[in-house]
Structures are given as structure tokens and as C-alpha cells.
Design a protein around this motif. Structure first.
Motif, short mmCIF file in Angstrom:
data_model
loop_
_atom_site.label_atom_id
_atom_site.label_comp_id
_atom_site.label_asym_id
_atom_site.label_seq_id
_atom_site.Cartn_x
_atom_site.Cartn_y
_atom_site.Cartn_z
N THR A 87 0.85 -1.20 0.00
CA THR A 87 0.00 0.00 0.00
C THR A 87 0.88 1.24 0.00
O THR A 87 1.88 1.31 0.72
CB THR A 87 -0.88 0.03 1.28
OG1 THR A 87 -1.68 -1.14 1.30
CG2 THR A 87 -1.78 1.26 1.31
N LYS A 88 0.52 2.22 -0.82
CA LYS A 88 1.28 3.46 -0.85
C LYS A 88 1.03 4.23 0.45
O LYS A 88 -0.11 4.44 0.85
CB LYS A 88 0.85 4.31 -2.06
CG LYS A 88 1.70 5.56 -2.26
CD LYS A 88 1.23 6.33 -3.50
CE LYS A 88 2.11 7.53 -3.77
NZ LYS A 88 2.18 8.50 -2.65
N LEU A 89 2.11 4.61 1.10
CA LEU A 89 2.02 5.32 2.38
C LEU A 89 2.46 6.77 2.24
O LEU A 89 3.32 7.07 1.44
CB LEU A 89 2.88 4.61 3.42
CG LEU A 89 2.51 3.14 3.72
CD1 LEU A 89 3.46 2.54 4.74
CD2 LEU A 89 1.07 3.00 4.20
N PRO A 90 1.92 7.67 3.07
CA PRO A 90 0.82 7.44 4.00
C PRO A 90 -0.47 7.03 3.27
O PRO A 90 -0.71 7.45 2.14
CB PRO A 90 0.65 8.77 4.71
CG PRO A 90 1.28 9.80 3.85
CD PRO A 90 2.34 9.09 3.08
N ASP A 91 -1.28 6.20 3.95
CA ASP A 91 -2.50 5.66 3.35
C ASP A 91 -3.62 6.71 3.42
O ASP A 91 -4.43 6.74 4.33
CB ASP A 91 -2.90 4.39 4.11
CG ASP A 91 -4.03 3.63 3.43
OD1 ASP A 91 -4.75 4.25 2.61
OD2 ASP A 91 -4.20 2.43 3.71
N ILE A 92 -3.61 7.57 2.41
CA ILE A 92 -4.53 8.72 2.39
C ILE A 92 -6.00 8.28 2.36
O ILE A 92 -6.85 8.85 3.02
CB ILE A 92 -4.23 9.66 1.20
CG1 ILE A 92 -2.82 10.29 1.34
CG2 ILE A 92 -5.28 10.76 1.09
CD1 ILE A 92 -2.62 11.23 2.50
#
Length: 229
Positions: free
Chosen positions: A166-171
Motif C-alpha cells: 500500500t502506498k504510504l501514507p495511506d490517504i
């Protein structure tokens, strides 16, 4: 205004700094974490997240900010390691931390139970304690809210089997949690730049925790090395 509301008011719209170093890391030492937390306080942090009773005691000597306490402990047969059992909760409660954070994912805990089975017991036993749910998905955050956690962190997004990559921060997790859950949402995990921090605050989080980007020089160095290799 009760203590819980006062505390949440105190940290609203501000930055919490996570000061942690695991045994295999060069800065692993209560004394060093104490200095790290003191530096964070001088820099304007409104709270500290810390791991282990030893580190917390050392931090309290010079820092008067609210503390989110955790104890990381690895147990065979379970992936849950942030404050995983009643034993760690007891230690943190006796030490007297403002907020106890624990893994609130849907994974099976070292005692074979899930958070749904464990938390009602905790809530009943420690009526005056503020609890933070470290979650990895919105379903977990919603379940934690329904269980009666006082605040919810996006801490474990990207760190569980289901959320790896998952791309972080998890907007999107931040955004949905803020919109749908009526408790303070704490953004944590993968906040590496002031821009990342602004992005989560723009989505309405109550507060945010930054750790590695401020307090882990080995990881920071690796990021710079990656940029040139």
C-alpha cells in the motif's frame, strides 16, 4: 471536561514524535531515546510515542508531554507484536502512560484470540485508560470504533499481509476513517516529508505521528543512498 477530552484537545492539530529503536538498531538505549524525545519536545512536538517501560521511564525524566506507550514483543505463532497480550497492557498501565496503543488488526493474537474477544475485557478492566487502536484497514478501524477504542491510528497499513505494498501514507484510509468514524483519527505510518504531514492534516486528522523520518538516522541515510544509487 474530563481527562480524555483534555488530552485530545491538547494534541489536536499538532505533531506526535515516535522515539523508538529496536534491539538490533544502533540507537537502542533508553538514555538515547530520552534525549531523542527531549529534542522532539524542544522542536515543538505535542506528544511522544515510545516502546518499552525502560524507554518510557527515561523519557519521563526530562519530557512532560503526553505519552503513547507500546511494548513490542514477538511471540511464536502470531504476527501481532505491538502490545500483543494482557501482560504488556498491565506493564504500561502500571507505568502510567496517557494512551496505550495496541494492534487492533483482525489477526489472531498470541493467546489465540482476536481483538473482538480481547478488547471488551481490557475496556472493563482498565475503565479510566485511553486506548489507541493500531489498524491496517478501514474494516479494522470501524471494528475498533465499534469496540469502544478512544482513538484510531492508521499505524499498520502497509505492514500486514493484506496491506503490503500500500502506498504510504495511506490517504484513503485516513480520509474514510475521518469521514465515517466519530473518534480522533491519528495518522501514522509512512509520513516521510512535511508535504506528507500536510496531506494527512488536510484530510482532517486529529493529530499525526512521525517516527522514522525524524528519529531513525539509519533509515534516513538509506533513503538518501537509494536516491543516488
Amino acid at each position: 471536561m474530563n481527562n480524555k477530552n483534555q488530552l485530545f484537545e491538547k494534541i489536536k492539530g499538532k505533531l506526535i514524535v515516535s522515539c523508538q529503536a529496536l534491539p538490533e538498531e544502533p540507537l537502542h538505549s533508553p538514555y538515547i531515546m530520552g534525549r531523542m524525545a527531549y529534542a522532539a519536545m524542544l522542536g515543538g512536538a505535542c506528544g511522544i510515542r515510545a516502546n518499552s517501560v525502560e524507554d518510557i521511564r527515561e523519557i519521563k525524566k526530562t519530557v512532560s508531554l503526553p505519552i503513547i506507550g507500546i511494548i513490542k514483543r514477538v511471540y511464536d505463532g502470531s504476527d501481532v507484536f505491538i502490545t500483543p497480550t494482557l501482560e504488556e497492557i498491565d506493564l504500561l498501565y502500571q507505568e502510567g502512560v496517557d494512551i496505550i496503543a495496541l494492534d487492533a488488526t483482525d489477526r489472531v493474537r498470541p493467546d489465540g484470540k482476536t481483538i473482538n474477544e480481547v478488547f471488551p475485557i481490557l475496556r472493563d478492566k482498565y475503565k479510566d485508560q485511553i486506548f489507541m487502536a493500531d489498524c491496517s484497514t478501514f474494516a479494522e478501524a470501524k471494528a475498533a470504533y465499534e469496540l469502544g477504542f478512544d482513538c484510531i491510528g492508521t499505524t499498520l497499513s502497509g505492514y500486514t499481509e493484506n496491506t503490503r505494498g500500500t502506498k504510504l501514507p495511506d490517504i484513503s484510509l485516513v480520509e474514510r476513517s475521518v469521514k465515517e468514524l466519530n473518534v480522533p483519527i491519528i495518522a501514522e505510518g509512512g509520513i516521510w516529508t512535511p508535504e506528507d504531514l500536510k496531506a494527512v492534516f488536510d484530510r482532517g486528522v486529529h493529530t499525526a505521528v512521525v517516527g522514522s523520518a525524524i528519529t531513525r538516522p539509519m533509515e534516513i541515510t538509506k533513503k538518501f543512498i537509494q536516491a543516488i544509487s
